[in-house]
Design a protein around this motif. Structure first.
Motif, PDB file in Angstrom:
ATOM      1  N   GLU A 194       4.344  11.367   2.498  1.00 19.34           N
ATOM      2  CA  GLU A 194       3.703  10.410   1.606  1.00 19.34           C
ATOM      3  C   GLU A 194       4.699   9.333   1.227  1.00 19.34           C
ATOM      4  O   GLU A 194       5.876   9.615   0.962  1.00 19.34           O
ATOM      5  CB  GLU A 194       3.193  11.107   0.340  1.00 19.34           C
ATOM      6  CG  GLU A 194       2.014  12.035   0.574  1.00 19.34           C
ATOM      7  CD  GLU A 194       1.378  12.505  -0.730  1.00 19.34           C
ATOM      8  OE1 GLU A 194       1.623  11.853  -1.772  1.00 19.34           O
ATOM      9  OE2 GLU A 194       0.644  13.505  -0.700  1.00 19.34           O
ATOM     10  N   ASN A 240       0.815  -1.210   0.000  1.00 15.78           N
ATOM     11  CA  ASN A 240       0.000   0.000   0.000  1.00 15.78           C
ATOM     12  C   ASN A 240       0.850   1.262   0.000  1.00 15.78           C
ATOM     13  O   ASN A 240       1.987   1.280   0.482  1.00 15.78           O
ATOM     14  CB  ASN A 240      -0.905   0.028   1.233  1.00 15.78           C
ATOM     15  CG  ASN A 240      -1.958  -1.054   1.196  1.00 15.78           C
ATOM     16  OD1 ASN A 240      -2.457  -1.402   0.129  1.00 15.78           O
ATOM     17  ND2 ASN A 240      -2.314  -1.586   2.361  1.00 15.78           N
ATOM     18  N   ARG A 273      -1.440   2.769   5.668  1.00 18.83           N
ATOM     19  CA  ARG A 273      -2.373   3.399   4.738  1.00 18.83           C
ATOM     20  C   ARG A 273      -2.431   4.911   4.914  1.00 18.83           C
ATOM     21  O   ARG A 273      -1.417   5.570   5.146  1.00 18.83           O
ATOM     22  CB  ARG A 273      -3.762   2.765   4.861  1.00 18.83           C
ATOM     23  CG  ARG A 273      -3.761   1.265   4.629  1.00 18.83           C
ATOM     24  CD  ARG A 273      -5.162   0.730   4.562  1.00 18.83           C
ATOM     25  NE  ARG A 273      -5.171  -0.726   4.462  1.00 18.83           N
ATOM     26  CZ  ARG A 273      -6.012  -1.412   3.691  1.00 18.83           C
ATOM     27  NH1 ARG A 273      -6.901  -0.770   2.958  1.00 18.83           N
ATOM     28  NH2 ARG A 273      -5.954  -2.725   3.647  1.00 18.83           N
ATOM     29  N   ASP A 274      -3.651   5.450   4.817  1.00 14.99           N
ATOM     30  CA  ASP A 274      -3.845   6.900   4.921  1.00 14.99           C
ATOM     31  C   ASP A 274      -4.256   7.266   6.342  1.00 14.99           C
ATOM     32  O   ASP A 274      -5.426   7.160   6.712  1.00 14.99           O
ATOM     33  CB  ASP A 274      -4.915   7.341   3.910  1.00 14.99           C
ATOM     34  CG  ASP A 274      -5.173   8.845   3.956  1.00 14.99           C
ATOM     35  OD1 ASP A 274      -4.421   9.543   4.656  1.00 14.99           O
ATOM     36  OD2 ASP A 274      -6.120   9.293   3.288  1.00 14.99           O
ATOM     37  N   SER A 275      -3.294   7.689   7.144  1.00 20.59           N
ATOM     38  CA  SER A 275      -3.597   8.060   8.533  1.00 20.59           C
ATOM     39  C   SER A 275      -4.468   9.300   8.597  1.00 20.59           C
ATOM     40  O   SER A 275      -5.255   9.469   9.535  1.00 20.59           O
ATOM     41  CB  SER A 275      -2.298   8.317   9.303  1.00 20.59           C
ATOM     42  OG  SER A 275      -1.504   7.156   9.363  1.00 20.59           O
ATOM     43  N   LEU A 276      -4.349  10.165   7.597  1.00 25.34           N
ATOM     44  CA  LEU A 276      -5.039  11.450   7.649  1.00 25.34           C
ATOM     45  C   LEU A 276      -6.550  11.309   7.528  1.00 25.34           C
ATOM     46  O   LEU A 276      -7.296  12.173   8.002  1.00 25.34           O
ATOM     47  CB  LEU A 276      -4.511  12.365   6.531  1.00 25.34           C
ATOM     48  CG  LEU A 276      -2.984  12.551   6.483  1.00 25.34           C
ATOM     49  CD1 LEU A 276      -2.613  13.481   5.346  1.00 25.34           C
ATOM     50  CD2 LEU A 276      -2.470  13.106   7.812  1.00 25.34           C
ATOM     51  N   GLN A 277      -7.000  10.232   6.896  1.00 24.50           N
ATOM     52  CA  GLN A 277      -8.438  10.072   6.672  1.00 24.50           C
ATOM     53  C   GLN A 277      -9.211   9.899   7.980  1.00 24.50           C
ATOM     54  O   GLN A 277     -10.434  10.052   8.011  1.00 24.50           O
ATOM     55  CB  GLN A 277      -8.706   8.861   5.777  1.00 24.50           C
ATOM     56  CG  GLN A 277      -8.360   7.535   6.423  1.00 24.50           C
ATOM     57  CD  GLN A 277      -8.805   6.335   5.603  1.00 24.50           C
ATOM     58  OE1 GLN A 277      -9.925   6.306   5.110  1.00 24.50           O
ATOM     59  NE2 GLN A 277      -7.911   5.356   5.454  1.00 24.50           N
ATOM     60  N   GLU A 321       3.207   3.590  -3.415  1.00 28.18           N
ATOM     61  CA  GLU A 321       2.956   2.148  -3.409  1.00 28.18           C
ATOM     62  C   GLU A 321       4.270   1.398  -3.613  1.00 28.18           C
ATOM     63  O   GLU A 321       5.107   1.773  -4.434  1.00 28.18           O
ATOM     64  CB  GLU A 321       1.980   1.772  -4.529  1.00 28.18           C
ATOM     65  CG  GLU A 321       0.559   2.229  -4.289  1.00 28.18           C
ATOM     66  CD  GLU A 321      -0.376   1.740  -5.381  1.00 28.18           C
ATOM     67  OE1 GLU A 321       0.071   0.982  -6.262  1.00 28.18           O
ATOM     68  OE2 GLU A 321      -1.563   2.125  -5.365  1.00 28.18           O
ATOM     69  N   ALA A 356       1.032   5.155   1.576  1.00 29.46           N
ATOM     70  CA  ALA A 356       0.695   5.661   2.911  1.00 29.46           C
ATOM     71  C   ALA A 356       0.923   7.155   2.961  1.00 29.46           C
ATOM     72  O   ALA A 356       1.765   7.696   2.242  1.00 29.46           O
ATOM     73  CB  ALA A 356       1.543   4.961   3.970  1.00 29.46           C
ATOM     74  N   GLN A 357       0.156   7.813   3.805  1.00 26.40           N
ATOM     75  CA  GLN A 357       0.399   9.219   4.090  1.00 26.40           C
ATOM     76  C   GLN A 357       0.056   9.515   5.539  1.00 26.40           C
ATOM     77  O   GLN A 357      -0.838   8.892   6.113  1.00 26.40           O
ATOM     78  CB  GLN A 357      -0.354  10.134   3.136  1.00 26.40           C
ATOM     79  CG  GLN A 357      -1.857   9.999   3.118  1.00 26.40           C
ATOM     80  CD  GLN A 357      -2.503  11.006   2.184  1.00 26.40           C
ATOM     81  OE1 GLN A 357      -1.958  12.095   1.942  1.00 26.40           O
ATOM     82  NE2 GLN A 357      -3.667  10.665   1.651  1.00 26.40           N
ATOM     83  N   PHE A 358       0.798  10.452   6.113  1.00 28.27           N
ATOM     84  CA  PHE A 358       0.613  10.804   7.510  1.00 28.27           C
ATOM     85  C   PHE A 358       1.230  12.167   7.761  1.00 28.27           C
ATOM     86  O   PHE A 358       1.894  12.745   6.881  1.00 28.27           O
ATOM     87  CB  PHE A 358       1.234   9.745   8.432  1.00 28.27           C
ATOM     88  CG  PHE A 358       2.696   9.478   8.185  1.00 28.27           C
ATOM     89  CD1 PHE A 358       3.683  10.164   8.890  1.00 28.27           C
ATOM     90  CD2 PHE A 358       3.090   8.529   7.249  1.00 28.27           C
ATOM     91  CE1 PHE A 358       5.029   9.919   8.672  1.00 28.27           C
ATOM     92  CE2 PHE A 358       4.438   8.275   7.018  1.00 28.27           C
ATOM     93  CZ  PHE A 358       5.414   8.968   7.729  1.00 28.27           C
ATOM     94  N   LYS A 359       1.020  12.680   8.941  1.00 26.04           N
ATOM     95  CA  LYS A 359       1.619  13.943   9.346  1.00 26.04           C
ATOM     96  C   LYS A 359       2.511  13.684  10.545  1.00 26.04           C
ATOM     97  O   LYS A 359       2.093  13.014  11.496  1.00 26.04           O
ATOM     98  CB  LYS A 359       0.531  14.962   9.702  1.00 26.04           C
ATOM     99  CG  LYS A 359       1.046  16.374   9.960  1.00 26.04           C
ATOM    100  CD  LYS A 359      -0.117  17.334  10.207  1.00 26.04           C
ATOM    101  CE  LYS A 359       0.384  18.770  10.355  1.00 26.04           C
ATOM    102  NZ  LYS A 359      -0.751  19.717  10.610  1.00 26.04           N
TER     103      LYS A 359
END
Length: 941
Positions: free
Chosen positions: A675, A663, A703-707, A678, A665-668
């Protein structure tokens, strides 16, 4: 000539009035008289099908042989491969083996008959469990009426004095005591003590009681020769009740060397506990109400008064008897008007006292009265899983034999463990009445007293059931719950365990692996198995239509298909998987249909949401702000079982584990948006995640932590960090990255695999031919690594551990390389017998308080699997939350509609509370100051 036992169904004839009714009664009386002089009737013996352990039969082959010889009756026996007496033995006795019992006039059985298997206009002789107006069986009673069946109940076959004539007598006591001794031996061993009881098996392993008594004599010899564990002497077995159940238990126990004692002697025995006699003999205490209750006002005990005014009395069992008791054998009949023998509070008080750690080790609750005389006895156990443990101090119930708690054995069908003797004893008592039945003598007083209904109406003595029947049907129609479990994978067992413990719930396990579904279903009387083909729209629609809640454990890409049908049928649904875009598209349709689809309700995602939202909501309520959120979760092998190059073993879907590594992934983190493309997770790992000094964790962004900022109600713009990650042991990512770069984790359809062996697959996937030379140098070239790089040594060792360097010619066929690796790793890296897994979940919150101060708050859960039972921590932490969510839907406790997560208080609050009851408890800690923050200590590669 029509037999009196074959009255036409009530629904098939008109209601008569006046003279017509009189003529009808005279005609039936005439038929009954003729029946007494007609040829013998046809007797049917049905196959027991309530569960796979039910191997008893109403009449043995010997009884059948005598019945045929003495009455000339024909006997038809339904075939069975599990019954204690095989089909051939009934044939030898003169019976006919036939699946079809429609030619029988009267049908004998043991347990309740499924409504759809009742044959109209017959006479059934069974334990119907209807004569007390039991609400859960009122639909069954209504079916007897609707189908014009004459129902004769064994429990009502009594003599003039009201004493039961047909019963299994002491066999529940026999089996309960045998199982109790077996469990005690296992429990003592788990506590670190060998004992003579370790040689006792569960009742069903013995062919007959003679073998049991032989084993008991052997155990008795060991007790007298080697003695009992010093730490637990004297060992007092306390027996409650005086009926057949307790008599049966004593008949087993009395084979062991023992002294009978009284309540008054207990304090003196305790002071003399080092007496050598107590090392070689057990103590037996038989108690009645006069021993364990007292008048609240201090007056003298009166048996008559206690029965008439039990509210004037209280139990003192917990203070007077329990502190001296090693095992309690409970056989009393209890009603809610009487004081309980022991409450949960009583048990907690005993368990808190250090000096009583060797007391109240086990309870054989043969009466199996749920929530009855023992308040903490919460459910019936099963022959497959006979014991559970109650830690009343912490309010926990669990199945870990090594953890604190009293062992409880509460099997509700104990006589089935001794089917040979139980059937013989029962048949002996039934035979005279079966003979009368075969001759059509329904005027026999014992038979006539036992008729509950006939000719479509209740008999006079049971007219009072009309009210229970009507109200019972209304209650059952609103309370009887139906769950469809789609899939029978690695996490399904704890889910079914939880749901099946509720006797108001029926479960259908539908799976493409019918054998596995049956294995689980056969453990519970309220659970059945069915074949599942998700592509068969009609069959899927029927399964979902007949359920109240659908639990989907099928592969994630199939959830929308089930959800679509569930929404159309107005059924709620539960799934542990992430909400995919396809599932999210169904949100509005679910809202419109007033349907709740609770998703992300496993471990991660799942209870991580619940524990996080609890702290977030609590912070908001006191006016604080969340400035950072870090969440780590991992399902791993326990450290002692992480004995391979990636330190990992599979306790859930290998394909899910492998695809997660592909996957994006993105996070802060620390104010910066990050970012990861894949396929780049492994090389962008966190090389150190210092949660606990004892664990060498590394981690991957999930995955996408921001969601999750929006569902959690967090303001991403004002947050320094928003991160969710997956834990692995150090070294995992390096090897997995090599596999990825070599093409072994490809999802490209062109990577289709059809190889003669795992080795051939390896060579094809990495592009190696016979002319490519040495494997090490070829891989080093492919990965652009020096030939002496230590990573190559680890990688080759890993490939060897995976079985990809062996000469084993087991074929490998799969749609993609990743699917092939999933199959290979599932076989080579599965948990072995005696091994256990580990789940670690850890949240950290940076919280700014109203006064400007900064706190670091953590919430963590660490759970291990059970190496003895084989139940994994992953299965528990995914299956139990999903089961609790299902239960909340069944209870109409969830009002939010649509495709939802467990982020609302109406879901997470009761769910966390019920998880605690299953031993899954989050530890919360708070420290002041930003310097404590985990984000400052994580190392990102």
């Amino acid at each position: 000539m029509l037999s009196a036992l074959c009255a036409p169904a009530a629904s098939a004839r008109p209601r008569l009035r006046g003279c017509g009714a009189l003529i009808s009664r005279l005609r039936r009386a005439s038929l009954a008289t003729q029946a007494a002089h007609s040829k013998p009737l046809v007797i049917g013996i049905r196959r027991e099908d309530k569960n796979r352990w039910e191997r008893r039969v109403a009449l043995t082959p010997a009884h059948v042989k005598d019945l045929i010889a003495e009455t000339g009756a024909q006997v038809i026996v339904q075939p069975s491969n599990t019954r204690i007496f095989n089909n051939a033995s009934f044939v030898a006795a003169g019976a006919t083996i036939n699946e079809d019992l429609s030619h029988a006039d009267a049908i004998l059985g043991i347990k309740e008959v499924p409504i759809d298997k009742l044959i109209p206009s017959k006479t059934y002789v069974i334990f119907s469990h209807t004569h007390k107006g039991q609400k859960y069986n009122m639909p069954s009673l209504q079916a007897f009426l609707d189908k014009g069946i004459r129902l004769i109940d064994y429990e009502l076959m009594v003599n003039q004095e009201g004493k039961r004539q047909v019963l299994f007598g002491k066999h529940a006591g026999y089996a309960g005591m045998i199982d109790g001794l077996h469990g005690l031996g296992q429990r003592l061993l788990a506590l670190g003590y060998n004992s003579p009881f370790i040689h006792m098996g569960q009742a069903h392993v013995y062919p007959n009681l003679e073998c049991v008594h032989t084993k008991l004599r052997h155990v008795a010899d060991i007790i007298e020769d080697q003695g009992l564990p010093d730490a637990f002497a004297p060992m007092l077995f306390t027996f409650t009740g005086s009926g057949n159940v307790t008599q049966g238990a004593r008949a087993i126990f009395d084979d062991l060397p023992h002294d009978n004692v009284t309540v008054d002697e207990l304090p003196f025995i305790a002071k003399d506990r080092y007496n050598e006699r107590y090392r070689r003999r057990l103590l037996a205490l038989q108690v009645g109400a006069q021993d364990y209750v007292e008048r609240i006002d201090g007056g003298p005990y009166s048996r008559e008064e206690y029965r008439e005014h039990p509210e004037r009395y209280r139990s003192v069992f917990a203070t007077k008897i329990a502190p001296y008791t090693s095992m309690l054998v409970n056989g009393i009949y209890w009603e809610s008007k009487y004081p309980r023998l022991m409450t949960a509070k009583d048990l907690a008080h005993i368990q808190r006292q250090r000096e009583l750690k060797t007391r109240m080790l086990a309870i054989a609750d043969i009466s199996c009265d749920i929530g009855g005389s023992l308040e903490f006895m919460s459910h019936a156990s099963t022959i497959d899983s006979p014991f559970f443990y109650v830690d009343a101090v912490n309010g926990l119930e669990h199945k870990d034999i090594e953890k604190p708690g009293v062992q409880i054995n509460s099997i509700d069908n104990l006589p089935t463990e001794l089917p040979f003797e139980a059937s013989k004893h029962f048949g002996d008592s039934l035979y005279p009445y079966a003979k009368a039945l075969a001759l059509g003598d329904l005027k026999h007083p014992v038979l006539s007293r036992a008729i509950i209904c006939q000719d479509g109406a209740l008999t006079k003595q049971h007219k009072h059931l009309e009210e229970s029947l009507a109200s019972g049907l209304r209650v059952v129609n609103t309370r009887r719950k139906r769950v469809l479990l789609a899939g029978s994978g690695m996490v399904s067992q704890p889910l079914v365990d939880y749901l099946a413990s509720s006797k108001d719930t029926d479960i259908t396990i539908a799976s493409n692996d019918l054998t596995e579904a049956k294995r689980i279903a056969y453990q519970f009387p309220n659970t059945v198995a069915a074949h599942l083909d998700v592509s068969d729209s009609a069959a899927l629609d029927q399964l979902i239509k007949d359920s109240d809640v659908v639990v989907s454990l099928v592969p994630a890409h199939l959830h929308p298909r089930l959800a679509d049908v569930a929404i159309r049928r107005g059924k709620h649904m539960v799934t542990a998987s992430y909400i995919s875009p396809e599932m999210q598209k169904l949100d509005q349709a679910a809202r419109d249909a007033q349907v709740s689809i609770i998703s992300e309700i496993g471990l991660d995602p799942g209870i991580d949401h619940c524990s996080a939202m609890k702290i977030i909501d609590e912070a908001k309520e006191r006016g604080a702000k969340i400035r950072s959120f870090i969440s780590w979760c991992g399902g791993l092998a326990a450290p002692e079982n992480s004995n391979n190059q990636i330190g990992y073993k599979f306790s859930w879907s290998p394909r899910g584990v492998l695809t997660a590594g592909l996957n994006a992934a993105q996070f802060k983190a620390n104010g910066q948006m990050r970012e990861i493309p894949e396929g780049k997770l492994f090389e962008n790992r966190f090389s150190s995640v210092p949660l606990y000094p004892g664990f060498a964790f590394e981690g991957l962004a999930n995955r996408d932590s921001l969601q999750y900022a929006d569902p959690y109600g967090l303001d991403l713009d004002t947050m320094d960090t928003m991160f969710r990650g997956t834990l692995r042991y150090s070294g995992y990512s390096e090897i997995m990255d090599c596999l990825l770069r070599l093409g072994l984790l490809s999802l490209d359809p062109k990577s289709h695999v059809s190889a003669a062996s795992a080795t051939e697959f390896l060579h094809r996937a990495i592009g190696m031919s016979k002319s490519s030379g040495d494997l090490r140098h070829f891989i080093a070239h492919r990965l652009a690594l020096p030939a002496n790089d230590p990573l190559l040594d680890r990688l080759l060792l890993a490939l060897e551990e995976f079985g990809m360097l062996s000469t084993d010619a087991s074929p490998v066929t799969a749609a993609t390389s990743l699917d092939a690796m999933s199959k290979i790793l599932q076989n080579s890296l599965k948990l072995q017998t005696g091994e256990r897994d580990l789940v670690c979940l850890f949240h950290e919150f940076g919280i700014e308080n109203l006064d400007g101060s900064y706190d670091v708050q953590t919430s963590s859960l660490v759970a291990y699997g059970d190496s003895e039972s084989g139940e994994t921590a992953m299965a528990r932490t995914v299956g139990i939350p999903a089961a609790i969510a299902t239960r909340l839907l069944l209870e109409d406790a969830v009002t939010t509609r649509g495709v939802i997560r467990p982020t609302t208080k109406e879901i997470y609050e009761p769910l966390l509370k019920r998880l605690e009851g299953k031993g899954l408890v989050f530890a919360e800690h708070t420290k002041s100051g930003v310097h404590n923050s985990l984000q400052r200590r994580m190392k990102w590669t």
